[in-house]
Motif scaffolding. Structure first.
Motif, short mmCIF file in Angstrom:
data_model
loop_
_atom_site.label_atom_id
_atom_site.label_comp_id
_atom_site.label_asym_id
_atom_site.label_seq_id
_atom_site.Cartn_x
_atom_site.Cartn_y
_atom_site.Cartn_z
N HIS A 1 29.62 -16.82 -73.36
CA HIS A 1 30.54 -16.16 -72.42
C HIS A 1 29.86 -14.98 -71.74
O HIS A 1 30.00 -14.77 -70.54
CB HIS A 1 31.79 -15.69 -73.17
CG HIS A 1 32.74 -14.91 -72.33
ND1 HIS A 1 33.54 -15.48 -71.36
CD2 HIS A 1 33.02 -13.57 -72.29
CE1 HIS A 1 34.26 -14.55 -70.77
NE2 HIS A 1 33.96 -13.38 -71.31
N ILE A 2 29.11 -14.21 -72.50
CA ILE A 2 28.40 -13.04 -71.94
C ILE A 2 27.33 -13.50 -70.96
O ILE A 2 27.16 -12.91 -69.89
CB ILE A 2 27.78 -12.19 -73.08
CG1 ILE A 2 28.89 -11.56 -73.91
CG2 ILE A 2 26.85 -11.11 -72.51
CD1 ILE A 2 28.42 -10.90 -75.19
N GLU A 3 26.63 -14.58 -71.30
CA GLU A 3 25.58 -15.10 -70.41
C GLU A 3 26.18 -15.59 -69.08
O GLU A 3 25.56 -15.44 -68.02
CB GLU A 3 24.84 -16.25 -71.09
CG GLU A 3 23.92 -15.80 -72.22
CD GLU A 3 23.33 -16.99 -72.97
OE1 GLU A 3 23.67 -18.16 -72.60
OE2 GLU A 3 22.56 -16.78 -73.91
N ASP A 4 27.38 -16.17 -69.15
CA ASP A 4 28.00 -16.73 -67.94
C ASP A 4 28.56 -15.65 -67.02
O ASP A 4 28.90 -15.93 -65.87
CB ASP A 4 29.14 -17.69 -68.33
CG ASP A 4 28.61 -18.96 -68.98
OD1 ASP A 4 27.40 -19.23 -68.83
OD2 ASP A 4 29.41 -19.67 -69.62
N ASN A 5 28.71 -14.44 -67.53
CA ASN A 5 29.24 -13.35 -66.72
C ASN A 5 28.12 -12.37 -66.37
O ASN A 5 27.71 -11.54 -67.21
CB ASN A 5 30.36 -12.61 -67.47
CG ASN A 5 31.63 -13.43 -67.53
OD1 ASN A 5 32.49 -13.32 -66.68
ND2 ASN A 5 31.75 -14.26 -68.55
N GLU A 6 27.61 -12.49 -65.18
CA GLU A 6 26.51 -11.64 -64.75
C GLU A 6 26.92 -10.18 -64.78
O GLU A 6 28.04 -9.81 -64.46
CB GLU A 6 26.07 -12.02 -63.33
CG GLU A 6 25.48 -13.41 -63.23
CD GLU A 6 25.05 -13.74 -61.80
OE1 GLU A 6 25.07 -12.82 -60.97
OE2 GLU A 6 24.69 -14.90 -61.55
N GLY A 7 25.98 -9.34 -65.15
CA GLY A 7 26.25 -7.90 -65.18
C GLY A 7 26.66 -7.41 -66.55
O GLY A 7 26.63 -6.21 -66.81
N LYS A 8 27.06 -8.34 -67.45
CA LYS A 8 27.44 -7.91 -68.80
C LYS A 8 26.19 -7.74 -69.65
O LYS A 8 25.29 -8.59 -69.65
CB LYS A 8 28.37 -8.95 -69.45
CG LYS A 8 29.79 -8.87 -68.94
CD LYS A 8 30.75 -9.54 -69.89
CE LYS A 8 32.18 -9.33 -69.46
NZ LYS A 8 33.13 -9.89 -70.43
N LYS A 9 26.15 -6.62 -70.36
CA LYS A 9 24.99 -6.31 -71.18
C LYS A 9 24.95 -7.23 -72.39
O LYS A 9 25.94 -7.35 -73.12
CB LYS A 9 25.07 -4.85 -71.62
CG LYS A 9 23.83 -4.37 -72.36
CD LYS A 9 24.00 -2.91 -72.74
CE LYS A 9 22.79 -2.44 -73.55
NZ LYS A 9 22.92 -1.02 -73.95
N PRO A 10 23.81 -7.90 -72.64
CA PRO A 10 23.73 -8.79 -73.81
C PRO A 10 23.83 -8.00 -75.12
O PRO A 10 23.45 -6.83 -75.18
CB PRO A 10 22.37 -9.46 -73.65
CG PRO A 10 21.58 -8.55 -72.77
CD PRO A 10 22.57 -7.90 -71.86
#
Length: 865
Positions: free
Chosen positions: A717-726
Motif C-alpha cells: 500500500h505504501i509503495e502504491d502511494n507515491e510520496g509516502k515515506k517507506p
C-alpha cells in the motif's frame, strides 16, 4: 371583502419610474378602500428594516406581482432578479405575474415576458397613450378582472367530510394507545422517491418533500408504489399543497376494477362535486384543475383516459407499476415525470418511530431523555426484527404502514382490527386486516386461511417460490378434492390477488406477494401437522443457516406450544461447536491476550465528544449507506456452498437469533426454568465460538503468519502511494501486530454486542440476572451488563467497578466492558456528575470533562489570588 381575504400585490419597478408608479397607486385606490388588495413596494420599508430581506419576504408572500416594464427596468440587475423570482413563483406557487408596460422598450425579446398577458391592452405603453389616465383605467380594469377571478375561488370550499379524509390516518387512526384519534400529520414523514429518466435511462433518489414543495414545476407526475407503500398518503399531501397554492385539485380514488368507467372528464366532475362546495365544476378554469388519479392501474381504458386528460395542464397519476402500462404510443407515457416510492431507510424509520413515540408525550410529567431513548430503541429493534432485517434482508417491506402497524400491535397488545381476532401478533393482524379490507366476511376468513396454508406448503414442498399456471391448476384440482369450497374459486383467487397476498406475474407464475405471508403459512401447516411433518421440521431446525428456515422456525413456535419443537432447537444448539467449552474471559484463559492488551488503541478509553443526538445521527447515516449498498449488491451465494467453518458459524449465529426471538416472544408464557435453560444454551453457543476463536489466535505460528501477511499488504500500500515515506521492517511488523490485536479485540466486542441484541430484553431481566449470576464468569457478567445498559438504560458503575477488581477478571475483559460503557455513554444522555463518577471509579475520561475540570481549577486559583 374581509381584511383577512385581502390579496397581496407586490410592485416591482425602477426608481427612475417612480412617478408613473405613484399614478398607478392612485388609480387602484378603490380596490384598496374596498379591502380587496394591499399593495407593497420598497418605499414602504421602514428605517432599521433589513432592506433586501424585507423585499424578498414581501415578494415571496405576494398573490399578484406587477412588473413595471421600461428601459430603466430591463437595464436594472435588481429589477431583472425580481422578474426572474416572480416567474419562478408563478411556476412554483401559482402567483399571478402582470407586466405593465410603462414606456417603449424591447420587452418582447424577453422569452418570459412575452408569454404572459401584458397591460395596457396589446402591450401598448402607458406613455404612448394620448392620456395616461386612459391607460391606467385599462390597467385597472385588467387588474380588477384578475382579482375578481381570484376572489371567485375564495367561494370554493372543501366539504367537511373530505377535509376529514385528507386529515385521516385511516386504518391507523385509532392505533395509538395515548391518543384517542391520531391524524395524518401526527405520523407523516416524507419518504424518498426514485426518479427514472427515460432519456438517460438512469435513476436518482429525491426527497418527496422537495417534490411536493415544487409540485407546480412538474406538470405531469406518474408515481408507482407497491401495496401500502403510501401512494394515497402522497395524494393527500399533494392535494393539500395544491389547495394551499390556490389550485383546484380533484382526487379520484380508484378502489377496484370497476373504477374509471366512463369519460374521465365526467369522473373528475363527479369527484369535484363530492369534494367541493360553493362553485360548479363548469365555473372552474381547467388550467387550475389538477386531477389526482389514485390506483389508475385499475382503469381498463388507460391510454384513452390519458389522451382525454391532455386538456389538464397539471396531472398526478398513481399506479402500482409504471412499466406495466402497456401503451401503443410510447410518447404518451414519456411525457410524464416518473417516480417510484422507496422503502424507508434506517434514518427515516427512526424519524417515524420518534414521531410515533412523541404522540401524547406533552401530556406526561417530566421524563428523562434516556427514557425516551429506551422507547425509541426498543421500537427500532422491534421493527428491525419484525421486518426481518435482523435475520436476513427483510421479509416485510419497510413502509410506514407496516412499521406503524407493528408498533401499534405490540403497544396495545391487540391487532389493528379487533373485530377479527384478539390473538395478537402483527403478522397475523396484517393478514386478517387485508382480508377484511377487501370484503372477506368474518365467517369466510377460515376458508381463505385454510387455502393459503395448503398453498404455501405446496410451494414449500415443491422447493420453489413460485409455480406456473398449469401447476397451480393441478394444485387447485387436488385442493377441491380434499376440501369443501363454499366460495367460487374465481372469487377466492381474485380476492387474494386484489389484497396483494397472492400475485400472478407477467410470466403467469403464482406466488406470495410478501415473504412473511409465505413463511407464516408454511409454519402454520407444519405446526398443525407435527406428526406428518416431523422430517420437515427437523430439516428446518438443523439448517437454520438458511434465512428461510430461520423465519419459518420462528413462526412455527408462534403457531404451536409443542415441546418437541423447542427440544429440537435446543438439541441443535447443543451440537454447535460442542467440542469447545464456553469462553469465560478469565485471566487464566486470556493471559496470552492480556500480554498484548496495551496494543489496543487508546481511543476506546475516552468518552466521545459528540452529543447523543449527533452520535445517533452519524450511526444512522452509516446504516443508511450500508443498507443502500446492500440493496445494490448481487445476491449472496447459497450458504450450502460455503466452507464448513463459515457454514457452522452462520448456523450458530442464526440459531441463537431464533432462540432469542423465541425467548422474547414467550417471555411471559414459558416457565422460568425453561426460559433460563434456553437463555443459557443460546449464550453458550456464542461463547463456544469465542473459545474456538481464542484457540485460533493463541497459536504463535498462526499469529506470525497473519502479521506477516498484514505487513506485506501494508508495504504494498505504501509503495502504491507515491510520496509516502517507506517504513523499516521493524516498523511494519510493529504496526501489523497492532492491527492484528486491535482487530481481535473488536471481534470480541462485536461478539458481545451480537449476543446482547440477540438475547436481550427488558422483559427478561430476572431470567438474565439469575443465569449470569449462576454462571459467574467475566463473560456472563459482560453479557448481563451489556443487556442492562441497552435494554434497561441502566449502568451500574459501582457493581462493575467492584467486579473488575477481582483476581479472575482478565485485562481484556476489563477493556471490553469499558468499551461497552463508552458506547453506552455515546448513545445516551449522561450528566456531569455521572461522568465524573465513571472517571473516578473506572478511569474512563472525557475530553470535555477534562476541559471543565481545568476551568474549575483555574477559577479556584483566581479566587484564592
Amino acid at each position: 371583502m374581509e381584511s383577512g381575504l385581502k390579496l397581496k400585490l407586490f410592485i416591482s419597478y425602477s426608481h427612475l419610474d417612480e412617478g408613473l408608479v405613484n399614478e398607478f397607486i392612485k388609480h387602484i385606490t378603490p380596490l384598496k378602500n374596498n379591502g380587496v388588495i394591499d399593495e407593497w413596494y420598497d418605499r414602504k420599508i421602514l428605517g432599521g428594516d433589513d432592506f433586501q430581506d424585507t423585499i424578498d419576504n414581501n415578494l415571496d408572500n405576494a398573490n399578484i406581482i406587477c412588473l413595471f416594464i421600461s428601459k430603466n427596468f430591463i437595464s436594472s440587475n435588481a429589477c431583472i432578479k425580481e422578474k426572474e423570482k416572480a416567474f419562478y413563483l408563478k411556476c412554483s406557487k401559482g402567483v399571478i405575474v402582470l407586466p405593465i408596460i410603462l414606456s417603449p422598450c424591447a420587452w418582447l425579446d424577453d422569452m418570459e415576458l412575452r408569454k404572459v398577458l401584458a397591460y395596457p391592452t396589446d402591450g401598448k405603453p402607458v406613455i404612448s397613450h394620448s392620456n395616461n389616465d386612459e391607460a391606467w383605467v385599462d390597467v385597472y380594469n385588467g387588474l380588477k378582472k384578475i382579482i375578481d377571478e381570484m376572489s371567485k375561488y375564495k367561494q370554493l370550499n372543501l366539504k367537511t367530510d373530505f377535509i376529514e379524509f385528507l386529515n385521516s390516518a385511516e386504518l391507523l387512526s385509532k392505533a395509538h394507545y395515548k391518543k384517542e384519534r391520531i391524524t395524518l400529520d401526527d405520523i407523516f414523514i416524507y419518504p424518498y422517491f426514485e426518479k427514472y429518466d427515460y432519456v438517460k435511462g438512469n435513476e436518482k433518489k429525491i426527497n418527496s418533500k422537495e417534490l411536493i414543495e415544487k409540485i407546480l414545476l412538474i406538470e405531469k407526475i406518474l408515481l408507482a408504489g407497491e401495496n401500502q407503500a403510501g401512494k394515497t398518503t402522497f395524494c393527500k399531501k399533494v392535494f393539500s399543497k395544491l389547495h394551499e397554492l390556490s389550485m383546484v385539485p380533484v382526487y379520484v380514488a380508484g378502489e377496484s376494477s370497476n373504477s374509471y368507467q366512463g369519460k374521465i372528464d365526467n369522473i373528475i366532475s363527479n369527484c369535484f362535486s363530492q369534494q367541493y362546495e360553493g362553485l360548479e365544476f363548469k365555473e372552474i378554469d381547467k388550467i387550475k384543475i389538477v386531477p389526482i388519479l389514485d390506483n389508475f392501474h385499475y382503469a381498463k381504458e388507460k391510454e384513452k383516459h390519458i389522451k382525454d386528460l391532455e386538456e389538464y395542464k397539471h396531472q398526478v397519476i398513481i399506479v402500482d407499476d409504471i412499466f406495466g402500462l402497456n401503451f401503443k404510443n410510447e410518447s404518451t407515457i414519456s411525457a410524464y415525470s416518473h417516480y417510484k416510492i422507496q422503502e424507508l431507510s434506517p434514518s427515516l424509520r427512526n424519524e417515524l418511530i420518534r414521531k410515533w413515540a412523541s404522540i401524547g408525550q406533552q401530556e406526561l410529567p417530566l421524563i428523562h431523555e434516556n427514557e425516551v431513548y429506551r422507547e425509541i430503541d426498543s421500537k427500532e429493534e422491534l421493527i428491525n426484527t419484525t421486518l426481518g432485517i435482523v435475520i436476513g434482508n427483510g421479509i416485510m417491506p419497510s413502509y410506514p404502514f407496516f412499521i406503524l402497524s407493528i408498533i401499534s400491535t405490540y403497544d396495545t397488545a391487540t391487532p389493528l382490527n379487533q373485530e377479527i381476532t384478539s390473538q395478537g401478533y402483527c403478522y397475523q393482524a396484517l393478514i386478517y386486516m387485508y382480508l377484511r379490507k377487501h370484503g372477506v366476511k368474518n365467517e369466510d376468513i377460515d376458508i381463505y386461511i385454510n387455502f393459503l396454508t395448503e398453498f404455501s406448503y405446496h410451494i414449500y414442498k415443491a422447493k420453489k417460490y413460485e409455480i406456473p399456471q398449469h401447476e397451480f391448476d393441478l394444485f387447485m384440482k387436488g385442493y377441491l378434492e380434499r376440501f369443501n369450497m363454499p366460495i367460487e374459486q374465481e372469487v377466492l383467487i381474485q380476492r387474494l390477488r386484489s389484497t396483494r397476498i397472492i400475485n400472478l406475474d407477467s410470466f403467469m407464475n403464482y406466488s406470495f406477494c410478501y415473504q412473511y405471508i409465505y413463511y407464516y403459512f408454511v409454519a402454520k401447516y407444519i405446526a398443525e401437522n407435527i406428526e406428518e411433518t416431523k422430517d420437515d421440521l427437523c430439516n428446518i431446525v438443523y439448517n437454520l443457516q438458511r434465512d428461510e428456515n430461520a423465519y419459518i422456525c420462528i413462526f412455527i413456535t408462534h403457531h404451536t406450544r409443542d415441546d418437541f419443537v423447542l427440544d429440537e432447537i435446543i438439541l441443535s444448539a447443543c451440537e454447535l461447536f460442542s467440542s469447545y467449552q464456553p469462553a469465560t474471559l478469565s485471566k487464566k484463559e486470556l493471559h496470552f491476550f492480556d500480554e498484548e492488551v496495551s496494543s489496543i488503541i487508546n481511543a476506546v478509553l475516552h468518552l466521545p465528544d459528540n452529543s447523543p443526538e449527533k452520535e445517533r445521527e452519524e450511526r444512522l447515516r452509516a446504516k443508511d449507506e450500508a443498507e443502500q449498498e446492500n440493496q445494490h449488491r448481487p445476491p449472496a451465494p447459497e450458504v450450502e456452498h460455503s466452507d464448513d467453518l463459515t457454514l457452522a458459524i452462520r448456523k450458530s449465529i442464526k440459531t441463537v437469533e431464533v432462540m432469542g426471538r423465541i425467548i422474547k416472544q414467550r417471555a411471559g408464557s414459558l416457565k422460568k426454568d425453561r426460559l433460563e435453560f434456553l437463555f443459557e444454551e443460546a449464550m453458550n453457543v456464542h461463547l463456544r465460538i469465542l473459545s474456538y476463536f481464542f484457540e485460533l489466535i493463541r497459536n504463535v505460528d498462526g499469529q506470525r503468519e497473519i502479521v506477516d501477511y498484514i505487513s506485506c499488504r501494508l508495504e504494498k500500500h505504501i509503495e502504491d502511494n507515491e510520496g509516502k515515506k517507506p517504513l523499516s521492517k521493524d516498523q511494519l511488523i510493529k504496526i501489523s501486530k497492532n492491527i492484528f490485536w486491535n482487530t481481535n479485540f473488536f471481534i470480541i466486542c462485536g461478539c458481545f454486542e451480537k449476543m446482547t441484541h440477540s438475547l436481550g430484553s427488558n422483559k427478561l431481566t430476572q431470567v438474565i440476572d439469575s443465569v449470569c449470576n449462576k454462571v459467574d464468569t467475566p463473560s456472563a457478567f459482560l453479557l448481563k451488563h451489556g443487556i442492562l445498559m441497552w435494554y434497561n438504560k441502566n449502568l451500574q458503575v459501582d457493581q462493575i467497578s467492584d467486579k473488575i477488581k477481582e483476581d479472575g477478571f482478565s485485562e481484556t475483559a476489563i477493556k471490553v466492558v469499558k468499551t461497552m460503557i463508552i458506547n453506552h455513554c455515546a448513545m445516551h444522555s449522561i450528566g456531569f456528575r455521572d461522568k465524573q463518577k465513571i472517571e473516578d471509579k473506572l478511569g474512563i475520561t472525557a475530553k470535555k470533562l477534562l476541559v471543565e475540570q481545568s476551568k474549575g481549577k483555574a477559577l479556584s486559583m483566581a479566587n484564592k489570588n
